[in-house]
Structures are given as structure tokens and as C-alpha cells.
Design an enzyme around this catalytic site. Structure first.
Site, mmCIF file in Angstrom:
data_model
loop_
_atom_site.group_PDB
_atom_site.id
_atom_site.type_symbol
_atom_site.label_atom_id
_atom_site.label_comp_id
_atom_site.label_asym_id
_atom_site.label_seq_id
_atom_site.Cartn_x
_atom_site.Cartn_y
_atom_site.Cartn_z
ATOM 1 N N ILE A 1 0.817 -1.221 0.000
ATOM 2 C CA ILE A 1 0.000 0.000 0.000
ATOM 3 C C ILE A 1 0.849 1.269 0.000
ATOM 4 C CG2 ILE A 1 -2.010 -1.058 1.099
ATOM 5 C CD1 ILE A 1 -1.077 0.147 3.751
ATOM 6 N N GLY A 2 2.170 1.149 0.106
ATOM 7 C CA GLY A 2 3.001 2.348 0.094
ATOM 8 C C GLY A 2 4.458 2.001 0.274
ATOM 9 N N SER B 1 12.624 4.328 3.980
ATOM 10 C CA SER B 1 13.153 3.267 4.833
ATOM 11 C C SER B 1 12.521 1.910 4.565
ATOM 12 C CB SER B 1 12.943 3.633 6.303
ATOM 13 O OG SER B 1 11.576 3.840 6.567
ATOM 14 N N GLY B 2 11.581 1.814 3.648
ATOM 15 C CA GLY B 2 11.020 0.507 3.364
ATOM 16 C C GLY B 2 9.615 0.568 2.795
ATOM 17 N N VAL C 1 5.364 -0.624 2.902
ATOM 18 C CA VAL C 1 4.267 -0.795 3.853
ATOM 19 C C VAL C 1 3.210 -1.688 3.223
ATOM 20 C CG1 VAL C 1 2.532 0.351 5.276
ATOM 21 C CG2 VAL C 1 4.710 1.493 4.822
ATOM 22 N N ASP D 1 9.939 14.987 11.931
ATOM 23 C CA ASP D 1 9.491 14.793 10.549
ATOM 24 C C ASP D 1 7.970 14.887 10.470
ATOM 25 O OD1 ASP D 1 9.896 14.443 7.850
ATOM 26 O OD2 ASP D 1 9.890 12.272 7.944
ATOM 27 N N GLY E 1 8.499 4.085 1.211
ATOM 28 C CA GLY E 1 9.202 5.313 1.587
ATOM 29 C C GLY E 1 10.690 5.072 1.594
#
Length: 982
Positions: free
Chosen positions: A690-691, A695-696, A698, A821, A693
Site C-alpha cells: 500500500i506504500g 526506509s522501506g 508498507v 518529521d 518510503g
């Protein structure tokens, strides 16, 4: 006829004069009524109505001979511009429009008021530059333009107003320079230019011509270079504040020759060298040279400054002894010399001749005793002397010191008994005396104000006894490593506010008190290395906030109560007891591998822990040696084949075992769960993605019996292992311990040598940015059905929720947490559009409230990063406030954080829009803008600009932000001025 003519002419003349005079009076009243109408008839001016009474009786109006000479309209909630018609009040000498909502540029009408002597436009929203012909107001003696949004240079013309005595220009957005012509203001007495973003500037030598200047305040204004030696020529100077600049070099000796100097603030610069020997400045009442790079010794002549009330020299590199004469100063109240390299003894007369209030000498190399007379004046509020080499007994003057709030003397060599009166000092809140050699017993009663008691690593003995309610406000009680005996008193469990209890490394005996369920607030309990016995109470499982529990090295016996499994412990140690039975299933993972050692009776169902396996069956006996020998003798060849087969099987089993261990998942849960790691790992497939970024990735995974969860997978990479490991540990450390409705819930973490998995509650409405920005709306629509724009009520709900989450992190967590962040993609929404802060990979805990920390690498997202963080890497709560302000601007405008041209972002663009005096309504999101919401949206937009002030000191804290968003203090932000600093 000729005799009558002069009389008639006189009558006509008088009639004409009276008519013109009456007409002039009517003219002034008409101007005031037009002014009121221009401002849309504010309630504060409702008494300005034509009537039989004169306009000179109206609030804020002062007349002379019925002409308006003073207009005092401060704090009247006036909005809008100052119209040109104001210049028709020709006789004005005093004009005060301070603390209103006035916008636009410097009013042209004011230019034409040639008789003005006092002009105050402070605390408004005026933008642009000060006019280059400001000297047209040649009669001005008082000019106050502070706390607006003025930019550019301070014009040279300001130095051509000969009568000027007071000039306040602080807290604006000046980004140019200030002129040397200011030195021509021979009558000037007060000059304030602090908190501006001037281009790097030096103090002009012309300033030394200001022979009548008494107060000079230019802190936080980007001053560079050295303080000029000729500053000693400013003979009338009483108050000098050049703090928080970039000044370098030595402190000029001439500064201490100013006979009238009373207050000297030079803290937070880069000054170096030694402090000049003080000889002449006998009127100094306050000196602050702290947080510089000063070296050398403290001048002996400081002891001659009889009017000195405050001496702040902390956070330097000063060495040598403290001059004895300082101890005899009659006016000294504040004495702060901490964090230096000072040695020798403290002046013995300190406090004897003055009402000392603050005594802070910690983190030096001081020896000897504390001065006997510290509280002789009865006003002492704090004794802060930890981390020195002090010794002896505590002074008796502390025994009856009712004004004391805190005593912090840890890590010294004090000995003897604590004076009884100190334990019970009326207002004492903190008593921190760890790491000394104190002896004696604890008193039955202490001060009812006491909330923090640290007495660890001393030689206290006897039993811990508590009587009455005097201990009721205790929050932290650390008595580790003493010689206490007896049992843990039942009364200790009745302290409702206790969060930390450390009684380890004593000689306590007996069983635990039965009423431990009263410890509802307890976070940390350490009773290790005592002689406690009996069973571990199952009531431990009902302490909702307990996160650390250490009962190791005692004599506890029996089973571990299964109720302990309901706790969300980040640390557990029950080792070296006499416990038996199976450990709770919740702790059967490697995170607690060392929590149960040296308990021979304990077992586990998982072989990966350092315990025996429960219910293990004895292996079947092998064949007898006789049978084995007979088999070998009869079937030697078969045995050889069997041996080869056995070797092959063992090699294969060994390989599989190694492969299994290499890929074995470690499972750490923070909530009661009914799924296993296999349920999660099996769902990590592309169809569930589903996503992704930095760092990895999801995934959305269906967890058996639990519903949907979100799984963030961080893959190990040799090139970024260290960075990702830090992010992973940060997420675990923070989310595993905090609980809040507006912070995303971390359910568990799963890891092996290849990957790390963070399992969160699933948020049905995804992230806020997918609902706000067009390029992401398609994703949100596909995830949540047909996309409908977020209306304003939902947006405000989201803003309040996210603000409450950040407020909890900043103000209710100890230590406070800075997210680092904050952005719309890290604000997740549940099915009811309730907001939750997520993605703590960059979060940083602060050591102490308000403390600045510096990170080795700046991390965050463009458009959201506070300028001081991007520039210096320094971390505090205000960088989150800035980022949240950008989110507020996104919510009100619908624009993305990087909106603007190549040189601007959304925050800069919004500020410029306000600076130019353009209507805020023009930038509100057209997709949801409705008349009934415009005022509320406008206020939140202003709050966003306020939160994104370039100077962190100009931003509110998150408590204030929550109050404003809830509408409880909306006028506060609408009335605050200088919403953005350069």
C-alpha cells in the site's frame, strides 16, 4: 453712521471667528466618525456617536480647546488599514494604535501629522519598509514600531529626528542594515533593535556619540565582530544587552569603566579571552556573560560591586578560585557559576550579608564545605552544587530555610545526617543528594511539597517508615544502594502520584505489600538485590502504566503469575530467584531471553530461550551394548552404510538448523495479540503493498482474529545498516512505551537477520496528504471509495487531533519527544477521520525540558523543515511547531508544502502574502471555502504563519496551539503581533 461701523465690523468678525471655530470642532468630530466607519464600527468604539456631549468625551479622545490632540486607541481590536483621512486631525500630538490588527504599509496619513510628538504603532501587522522621509515627523520624541512585520533597512532619515528620545524597533523582520546616522540622535535615551534578522552587522562607532543613551538592547540581531573599545564613551549607559549574537574577541576593559552601567547582558555569543579587571563600574547591578568561551579567572574586583544583584558566568571555561569578596556583596541575589573549571573553596560569607536567592555552582571542581550562611537572608530558593568535590556536613542554615524549593548536591563527598528541618522544609520540592556519604535514618515525615527524592548511593540505614500524609505528593523515590532493612511499608503503596520507585541494593526482607494495586501511576519499579521473599503478587498485572520491573536477586518463589503477561514491559528481570513453572507465553521471545536466568524451576515451551523446555520427555534408551556389539559383528557392512547415512542426515539437519536459526523471526509484542509472526510474514506480498518510503515498504495484512494491520518492512542493507538500525530502534523505543489516542499504535515488532517489521494498527483513511493534494487524491479515492473533498469541519478535527498528539509528546512525556518529521503524509486517519501521528523513525528524545540538542545529520522533509534545524541541526520542540504550521497552511489552502517558486516554499509564500497586505480569503482552498467557515479558516491560516516564524522564539508551543485550535483562546493568536520573524 460712521460711529456704528466699527462695532458692526467687530460683531461680524466675532461671528465669523465663532463660526469657523465651531466648524473646526465639528470637522474633528466628523473625521472621528468617518474613521469609525472605515473600521466597520468596532464594538470598542460604540460610544463614538453624535450627541449633545462633545467628541472630546469619547473614549480614547483627548482635546485641547476642543481640538483633538491625542488619539489613544490601543487594545481596541481594530482591524484594517489606517486611512488617509486621519491626517485631517491637524492638531494631533499623541497617537497610539498599539496592539490591534492593523495591516498594510506605514500609513501615509501619519506622514502629514507634522505636530506629532508621540507615535506608537507597535504590535500590529504593518508590513513593508519605514519611509525614507520619516524625518518629516521632526517633532517626534517617542517612536514605537516594535512587533510588526517591517522589512528592509532602517532608513538613514531616522537619524534626522532631533528630538527623538525613545526608539523601539525590536521584534520585526528587518533584513537589511541599521544606519550609522542613529549616532546623530543626541537626545536618544532608549534604543531597542533586538530580535531582527539584520544582515551581518557590526556596532557602528557613531553609536558612541549617544552620550545620553541609557538603554541599548540589540540581542538576537546578527551582530558580528568585536565589541568596540570606544563603547566606554557611552557614559550614560545603564543597561546593555548584546546577547545571542555572534560577537567575538575579548570583552573590552572600557566596558567596566562606565560609571552608570547597571545591567550587562552578553550571554550566548562567541566572546573569548579573560574578563577585564573591574575597577570603575561601581553601579553594576546585574552581569550576565554566560555561554561564551571566556577563560582565565574571575576578576577580584567583582567583589567591589556593592550594587551587584546578579552574577551569571555559567557555561564558560573559567578557572581558579571564586574571589572571597563576592561573598560579602550586600545586594547579591543570583549567583550562577555552573559548568566551568573553578576550583578551591566557595566564599564562606556567601549569603551572610545579602538575601541570596539562587546559588548554582554545579559541574566545577570546587572543594571544602558549603557556606554556612547560604539561607541567612531567608530567601534562598535553590542550592545546586552537584558534580563537585565538596564535603563536610550540610550547613545548619538550611535546616530552617522555608523558602527552599530544590537542593541538588549529588556526586560530592558530603557526610553526616541530613538536618531534620531540611526534610520538612515547607516548600521543598526536590531533594537530590545521591552519591555522597550521608548516614542516618529516613524521617517519618517530610515536606508535603516534596515530589522528587533521590538518596541513592549513600549509607542510610534503618527501616523505611512513612506516617501521615506528608509523603503523598512524591513522584520519584530513588533510595538504591543504601543499608535499609525491614519490610517495604504498606504506606508506600498509598502514594497516588508515585511513578518511579527504586529500592534496589538494600537489605529489605519480607513479602511485598498486599495493596500494590494502588500504584496506578507507577512506571518503574526496581527492588532487585534485596532479600525479599514470598510469591510475586498477581496484582502486578493490573498496574496499567508499569513499563520496567526488576525483582532479580531476591528469594521470590512459586509460579510467575500469568497476569504479568498483560503488562507492556520494555524491561523485565526476574532472574536469580526461586521461581518455578512455565513463564508467561507473552515473554517467550528473545527480547526477554535474560529475564529469567538462574531460576532452576522455570521452563519454557521455546527452545530458543536460556531455559529448559517444559514437559520434555526423556529420550528412549538405546539398545544394550551387547545387542549393539552383536549387530556390529554380524552386520559390519550394514553398520558402515548406516554410519554413512547417519553422517549424511546429521549434516543435513545441521544445515537446516543453521538456516532456520538464520531466518528465525524474533517477536516482541506491546499489546495483547492473538496472531503470530507467521500470520504477518505470510502476508508480505506485492498484492498487499500500500506504500513505500525511504526506509522501506508498507503492506496491509490480514492478521488472524485481529483484522487488518499495517506492516512496515525495513530491509537490511549493508550500505545503510547503521542509519536504518537507528530509525528502527527509535520507533521501538518511543511507540512501544507511549499511549495516546492521537498517536498511532505500535502492536509489535518482528525481526530477523534479513528484515525488520513494525506492525501498526491499520488506518482506514490512509494519510492526510492523500486527501489534500491532487496528485494523491486518486489513491485516496481508490482506497476509501469515491473521493469527496475534506470539508472544513473534518480538517479542523484533524488539526486538533494532530496537535493534541504533538502536545502530548512535547509536554506530557518525560523526557519530551521531538518527532523531527511532522508532515501531512505522517498524519494518518482512521475511519472517523481522527488523526494520529505516525512514523517516529526520526524522533529524538530530549534529555531535559527545553534543552537544545544537536544531531549529527539533519533529516526531515523539504518544505517542512524549520530553518534553524536545516542550518544548524539543533533540535528542540519548536522545529515540530514549524512543521505543524506548514500542515495548517496545507489544510487551509489545499496547497502542498513545496508550493511556490524555486526560491520559496508554502510557509514563505504565505508569509509574503500577508506581508503584502493581501486578503487572506483569496488563498483559502476554493474547494471547501464557505462563508460560514471563512473567519475560522482565516484564523487557522494566521496560526500557520505564526507557527512558521523564522525565529523559533516567535513560535507558540503546542499547548498554546491546541488551545487556539479548540477556540478557547482564538483571540490570543489573532491579537499576537509579529507573526513571523526573519
Amino acid at each position: 453712521m460712521s460711529a456704528i461701523t466699527p462695532i458692526v465690523l467687530l460683531i461680524h468678525f466675532l461671528t465669523l471667528f465663532l463660526f469657523l471655530h465651531a466648524n473646526s470642532q465639528f470637522h474633528d468630530q466628523a473625521v472621528l466618525l468617518r474613521l469609525k466607519h472605515h473600521w466597520q464600527n468596532p464594538l470598542s468604539l460604540e460610544q463614538w456617536t453624535p450627541s449633545n456631549s462633545s467628541h472630546c468625551t469619547w473614549p480614547g479622545v483627548v482635546c485641547n480647546d476642543n481640538y483633538v490632540t491625542q488619539l489613544i486607541l490601543d487594545n481596541k481590536n481594530i482591524s484594517g488599514t489606517i486611512p488617509p483621512l486621519l491626517s485631517d486631525l491637524k492638531n494631533l500630538t499623541f497617537l497610539n494604535f498599539s496592539n490591534n490588527n492593523i495591516i498594510g504599509k506605514f500609513p501615509v496619513a501619519v506622514h502629514n501629522l507634522s505636530k506629532l510628538e508621540i507615535l506608537d504603532l507597535s504590535q500590529n501587522y504593518i508590513v513593508g519598509t519605514i519611509p525614507d522621509d520619516i524625518d518629516r515627523l521632526s517633532r517626534l520624541s517617542y517612536l514605537n514600531l516594535c512587533a510588526n512585520n517591517f522589512t528592509g533597512n532602517i532608513p538613514a532619515a531616522i537619524g534626522r529626528i532631533p528630538e527623538l528620545r525613545t526608539l523601539y524597533l525590536h521584534d520585526n523582520l528587518f533584513d537589511g542594515t541599521f544606519p550609522p546616522e542613529i549616532g546623530n540622535l543626541s537626545k536618544l535615551e532608549e534604543l531597542f533593535m533586538a530580535h531582527n534578522g539584520f544582515s551581518s552587522s557590526r556596532l557602528h562607532s557613531s553609536f558612541t556619540q549617544l552620550k545620553k543613551l541609557k538603554m541599548l538592547w540589540i540581542s538576537g540581531a546578527n551582530l558580528i565582530g568585536e565589541i568596540p573599545q570606544m563603547i566606554g564613551e557611552m557614559v550614560a549607559l545603564e543597561h546593555l544587552d548584546l546577547s545571542s549574537n555572534k560577537l567575538t574577541g575579548n570583552i573590552p576593559g572600557s566596558l567596566f569603566m562606565l560609571m552608570n552601567l547597571r545591567v550587562l547582558w552578553l550571554y550566548r555569543n562567541k566572546l573569548s579571552g579573560e574578563i577585564p579587571q573591574v575597577v570603575e563600574a561601581l553601579n553594576l547591578t546585574f552581569v550576565d556573560l554566560s555561554e561564551n568561551n571566556l577563560t582565565g579567572t574571575i576578576p577580584v574586583d567583582f567583589g567591589k560591586l556593592d550594587k551587584l544583584s546578579g552574577l551569571n558566568l555559567f557555561s564558560n571555561h573559567l578557572s581558579g578560585e571564586i574571589p572571597e569578596g563576592i561573598g560579602r556583596l550586600p545586594a547579591l541575589k543570583d549567583f550562577k557559576l555552573f559548568t566551568n573549571n573553578l576550583s578551591g573553596s566557595i566564599p564562606p560569607d556567601l549569603g551572610r550579608y545579602s538575601a541570596l536567592e539562587r546559588f548554582e555552582v554545579c559541574s566545577n571542581r570546587l572543594t571544602g564545605n558549603l557556606p554556612e550562611y547560604l539561607c541567612h537572608g531567608g530567601s534562598l530558593m535553590g542550592v545546586v552544587a552537584f558534580d563537585n568535590k565538596l564535603g563536610g556536613e550540610l550547613p545548619k542554615s538550611l535546616e530552617n530555610c522555608s523558602s527552599l524549593l530544590a537542593v541538588r548536591i549529588s556526586n560530592n563527598a558530603f557526610f553526616g545526617n541530613i538536618p531534620v528541618g531540611l526534610w520538612t522544609a515547607l516548600n521543598l520540592q526536590q531533594l537530590m543528594i545521591s552519591d555522597n556519604l550521608f548516614t542516618g535514618e529516613l524521617p517519618d515525615e517530610v515536606s508535603t511539597s516534596l515530589s522528587w527524592l533521590e538518596i541513592s548511593n549513600n549509607k542510610f540505614s534503618g527501616s523505611i517508615s512513612i506516617e501521615g500524609n506528608s509523603w503523598r505528593n512524591l513522584v520519584v523515590f530513588n533510595a538504591s544502594n543504601n543499608q535499609f532493612t525491614g519490610t517495604i511499608p504498606l504506606e508506600l503503596t498509598a502514594l497516588p502520584n508515585l511513578t518511579v520507585l527504586l529500592l534496589d541494593k538494600n537489605q529489605l526482607t519480607g513479602t511485598l505489600p498486599p495493596n500494590i494495586m494502588s500504584w496506578k501511576s507507577l512506571n518503574i519499579l526496581n527492588l532487585s538485590q534485596n532479600q525479599l521473599s514470598g510469591q510475586i503478587p498477581e496484582k502486578f498485572g493490573f498496574l496499567p502504566d508499569l513499563v520496567k520491573l526488576d525483582l532479580s536477586d531476591n528469594q521470590f518463589s512459586g509460579d510467575i503469575p500469568p497476569q504479568l503477561g498483560s503488562l507492556r514491559l520494555v524491561f523485565l528481570n526476574l532472574s536469580s530467584n526461586n521461581l518455578m513453572g512455565q513463564i508467561p507465553t507473552e515473554y517467550e521471545n528473545v527480547a526477554y531471553a535474560t529475564s529469567f536466568l538462574n531460576n532452576p524451576g522455570l521452563c519454557t515451551r521455546r527452545s530458543s530461550l536460556y531455559l529448559k523446555v517444559c514437559n520434555s520427555r526423556p529420550q528412549k534408551s538405546s539398545k544394550t551394548s551387547t545387542q549393539f556389539l552383536a549387530l556390529i559383528s554380524s552386520t559390519l557392512f550394514a553398520a558402515f552404510l548406516l554410519a554413512l547415512l547417519f553422517a549424511f542426515i546429521m549434516i543435513r539437519v545441521h544445515w537446516k538448523r543453521n538456516h532456520r536459526l538464520y531466518s528465525e523471526w524474533k517477536f516482541i509484542n506491546f499489546h495483547k495479540l492473538n496472531f503470530t509472526e507467521s500470520n504477518i510474514v505470510s502476508g508480505l506480498k506485492e498484492s498487499n503493498l500500500i506504500g513505500s518510503g525511504g526506509s522501506g515498504k508498507v503492506y496491509r495484512v490480514v492478521a488472524n482474529g485481529f483484522g487488518d494491520v499495517a506492516v512496515k518492512r525495513i530491509s537490511n542493507n549493508r550500505n545503510s545498516d547503521q542509519k536504518l538500525e537507528k530509525e528502527f530502534l527509535a520507533e521501538i523505543e518511543i511507540l512501544g512505551t507511549i499511549r495516546h489516542l492521537n498517536i498511532v499504535k505500535l502492536l509489535c515488532c518482528i525481526s530477523n537477520d534479513d528484515s525488520k517489521l513494525l506492525v501498526y494498527e491499520y488506518m482506514e483513511k490512509r494519510s492526510l496528504d492523500q486527501w489534500l493534494h491532487s496528485e494523491r487524491k486518486a489513491k485516496s479515492a481508490s482506497a476509501s471509495g469515491n473521493h469527496v473533498p475534506l470539508d472544513w469541519s473534518k480538517r479542523l478535527q484533524i488539526a486538533v487531533g494532530a496537535a493534541q498528539g504533538l502536545c502530548y509528546m512535547h509536554h506530557d512525556c518525560s523526557p519530551p519527544i521531538v518527532h523531527r518529521d511532522v508532515k501531512s503524509s505522517n498524519i494518518l486517519l482512521d475511519s472517523e477521520f481522527n488523526a494520529k501521528i505516525a512514523d517516529f523513525g526520526l524522533a529524538r528524545m530530549l534529555v531535559r525540558q527545553g534543552e537544545l540538542a544537536t544531531v549529527s545529520a539533519v533529516a526531515g522533509s523539504l518544505g517542512y523543515m524549520a530553518p534553524e534545524y536545516a542550518r544548524t541541526g539543533r533540535v528542540n520542540e519548536k522545529i515540530d511547531v514549524y512543521s505543524f504550521g506548514v500542515v495548517l497552511l496545507e489544510l487551509t489552502t489545499g496547497k502542498a508544502a513545496n508550493y511556490g517558486d524555486e526560491d520559496t516554499c508554502l510557509a514563505e509564500w504565505a508569509w509574503r502574502h500577508m506581508q503584502d497586505g493581501k486578503p487572506i480569503v483569496d488563498v483559502l482552498d476554493e474547494e471547501i471555502k464557505e462563508p460560514c467557515y471563512v473567519d475560522e479558516m482565516r484564523d487557522v491560516f494566521k496560526l500557520g504563519v505564526f507557527c512558521t516564524s523564522v525565529l523559533s522564539s516567535g513560535r507558540p508551543n503546542m499547548k498554546d496551539v491546541v488551545q487556539i485550535l479548540l477556540g478557547r483562546n482564538r483571540r490570543w493568536v489573532c491579537g499576537r503581533k509579529n507573526m513571523r520573524h526573519a
